[in-house]
Design an enzyme around this catalytic site. Structure first.
Site, PDB file in Angstrom:
ATOM      1  N   ASP A 112     -56.905 -33.409  18.936  1.00  0.00           N
ATOM      2  CA  ASP A 112     -55.563 -33.967  19.131  1.00  0.00           C
ATOM      3  C   ASP A 112     -55.339 -35.247  18.332  1.00  0.00           C
ATOM      4  OD1 ASP A 112     -55.418 -31.952  20.946  1.00  0.00           O
ATOM      5  OD2 ASP A 112     -55.245 -33.211  22.712  1.00  0.00           O
ATOM      6  N   MET A 151     -51.709 -26.285  19.223  1.00  0.00           N
ATOM      7  CA  MET A 151     -52.275 -27.097  20.284  1.00  0.00           C
ATOM      8  C   MET A 151     -51.873 -28.559  20.114  1.00  0.00           C
ATOM      9  SD  MET A 151     -56.076 -25.374  20.509  1.00  0.00           S
ATOM     10  CE  MET A 151     -56.409 -25.941  22.191  1.00  0.00           C
ATOM     11  N   GLY A 152     -52.143 -29.349  21.156  1.00  0.00           N
ATOM     12  CA  GLY A 152     -51.872 -30.772  21.034  1.00  0.00           C
ATOM     13  C   GLY A 152     -51.297 -31.422  22.274  1.00  0.00           C
ATOM     14  N   ARG A 153     -51.233 -30.724  23.402  1.00  0.00           N
ATOM     15  CA  ARG A 153     -50.714 -31.302  24.643  1.00  0.00           C
ATOM     16  C   ARG A 153     -49.427 -32.076  24.388  1.00  0.00           C
ATOM     17  NH1 ARG A 153     -56.409 -33.639  26.536  1.00  0.00           N
ATOM     18  NH2 ARG A 153     -57.413 -31.733  27.227  1.00  0.00           N
ATOM     19  N   GLY A 180     -62.834 -30.390  24.996  1.00  0.00           N
ATOM     20  CA  GLY A 180     -62.644 -29.253  24.106  1.00  0.00           C
ATOM     21  C   GLY A 180     -63.463 -29.388  22.837  1.00  0.00           C
ATOM     22  N   GLU A 239     -47.396 -27.340  21.704  1.00  0.00           N
ATOM     23  CA  GLU A 239     -47.467 -26.698  23.018  1.00  0.00           C
ATOM     24  C   GLU A 239     -46.884 -27.564  24.127  1.00  0.00           C
ATOM     25  OE1 GLU A 239     -51.586 -25.915  23.784  1.00  0.00           O
ATOM     26  OE2 GLU A 239     -52.177 -28.015  23.640  1.00  0.00           O
ATOM     27  N   ARG A 272     -58.566 -20.567  18.826  1.00  0.00           N
ATOM     28  CA  ARG A 272     -59.201 -20.368  17.517  1.00  0.00           C
ATOM     29  C   ARG A 272     -58.885 -21.520  16.574  1.00  0.00           C
ATOM     30  NH1 ARG A 272     -55.234 -18.486  13.936  1.00  0.00           N
ATOM     31  NH2 ARG A 272     -56.814 -17.954  12.383  1.00  0.00           N
TER      32      ARG A 272
END
Length: 440
Positions: free
Chosen positions: A138, A193-195, A11, A255, A319
């Site tokens: 991340d 985000m951030g798994r 990413g 997330e 974004r």
């Protein structure tokens, strides 16, 4: 003279191209290399022999990399090297194009690819210097938290500081909106985000280090990995505690928080792709708070909120990782320097390393650039320190704030804040007619 191949993987970030610029300018000023090629779409560009001639570009375009977000200039990929045939192909292309230097910018999986190429080149007697450049929003590439308050291997990853700043500003702006609309929308759930990693989620606290907002921060690591129902119940309990005290609540949720089956897709590395999931954590949580799962006989939702109104949710999406408007100047500078340092390692003939950022312990924020063997960092991932998660599981500690605040660059925006100096009431008490049925 030998040529250079630079590639990007995974990413993108808002500062990834400044690492590219740092490496390019260092190579160009050395006078020791021939061509610099950018592999189109990461390692796939090498396998497909699609190499963009960077040395043929207008110098102005190289300079513009500093303020160009994402990875669209030369592209990126999520391709995992799984076969010896792929590795042999990489060697073939490198030989054909007289490549003596290979720089790969990415996370731990990218470092694994760079390590494999380095080992095979050595085995084949091919003189290719392989160096990694760290990158990930991340902040999961690196080692454990050390006693001196810094992280081993890589203290923080280029890209994280900017997405942390982005998150903090979003929370500041969301707080203004929530203050304006809480009579109808008392709860706002923001997904980030951030798994499975909570560093981005935690950065919401940087918007409010004095803890004045009605803000809850929910990290994936903080709650149960197995019992999603208890997670939803616990979050609801904490939300209602805040509502009773403040009449409104902002929730920032990672997330990867376990709120049930989201219908997640995975990439070739097995990583969850939450942005392509059937449902999102913030959506599921808002629906639960609004009671959509327990409608009455007339099909009306039965809210779990202790105040009237609804919970809204927003998903900023990708974004978060690409916006240049909210870039951290510290992150931008460090991205350049770590890219330049990687090029210096290569020019010195030091192969099999990743350039890294080390924080110098002390009250004043300072870093130095160093190196770490690729086999140490390949396929490794750090964890968010458990001692940085608050006891109530819906916040982070001041130690995190102290560690993270320097990474987001200059001060955050300051918004107007009127004191509640009210005119004296001269009329009788009155409940708006439309609110009487609600028992307000």
């Amino acid at each position: 003279m030998k040529n250079v191949v630079i590639a990007q993987s995974g990413g993108p970030t808002s500062v990834i191209n400044n690492s590219l610029r740092g490496a390019i300018e260092t190579f160009l000023s050395s006078g020791k290399i021939g061509k610099i090629y950018g592999a189109r779409m990461g390692i796939l560009g090498v396998l497909n022999e699609e190499l963009v001639d960077i040395t043929a570009q207008d110098p102005k375009q190289i300079k513009l990399l500093e303020r160009t977000p994402s990875a669209g200039v030369i592209g990126s990929c999520r391709y995992k090297i799984k076969s010896q045939e792929d590795l042999e192909r990489i060697v073939e292309v490198f030989k054909a194009h007289n490549v003596g230097y290979f720089l790969y910018c990415g996370g731990e999986d990218s470092m694994d690819t760079a390590n494999k190429v380095s080992l095979l080149a050595r085995e084949r007697g091919l003189e290719v210097i392989c160096v990694g450049i760290p990158k990930t929003i991340d902040n999961d590439l690196g080692g454990k938290l050390q006693e001196d308050g810094t992280f081993a291997i890589c203290d923080h990853d280029p890209g994280y500081g900017s997405v942390a700043r982005n998150t903090a500003i979003n929370v500041l702006e969301a707080n203004e909106e929530n203050k304006a609309s809480y009579t109808s929308d008392p709860v706002l759930v923001i997904g980030v985000m951030g798994r499975k990693m909570g560093f981005i989620t935690a950065s919401a606290r940087l918007a409010d280090p004095r803890r004045e907002m009605p803000l809850l921060i929910i990290l994936p690591e903080a709650l149960s990995q197995d019992d999603y129902k208890s997670n939803l119940e616990y979050i609801t309990e904490k939300v209602n505690e805040v509502l009773k005290a403040h009449k409104r609540c902002i929730i920032v949720i990672g997330e990867g928080v376990n709120v049930g089956d989201l219908g997640i897709l995975k990439d070739s590395f097995g990583h969850a792709q939450f942005s392509a999931a059937e449902k999102s954590a913030e959506q599921v949580l808002a629906n639960y708070l609004n009671g959509l799962d327990r409608k009455d006989e007339k099909g009306r939702a039965r809210s779990r909120l202790v105040v009237s109104g609804i919970a809204r949710y927003e998903k900023p999406g990708t974004r978060q990782r690409r916006e240049i408007a909210y870039v951290s100047e510290v992150d931008l500078r460090e991205a350049y320097e770590v890219g330049a340092y990687a090029a210096k390692l290569a020019l010195n003939g030091e192969t099999g390393y990743m350039a890294t950022i080390r924080r110098i312990p002390g009250e004043k924020y300072q870093v130095e650039y160093s190196k770490i063997p690729l086999n140490v960092v390949a396929n490794s991932a750090r964890e968010f320190p458990k001692k940085w998660i608050s006891e109530n599981k819906v916040d982070v500690t001041d130690d995190f704030v102290k560690w993270a605040m320097p990474l987001i660059g200059g001060p955050l925006p300051e918004f107007a804040n009127f004191k509640e100096i009210m005119a004296p009431k001269l009329c009788r008490d009155y409940i708006p007619a439309g609110l009487r049925e609600q028992g307000a």
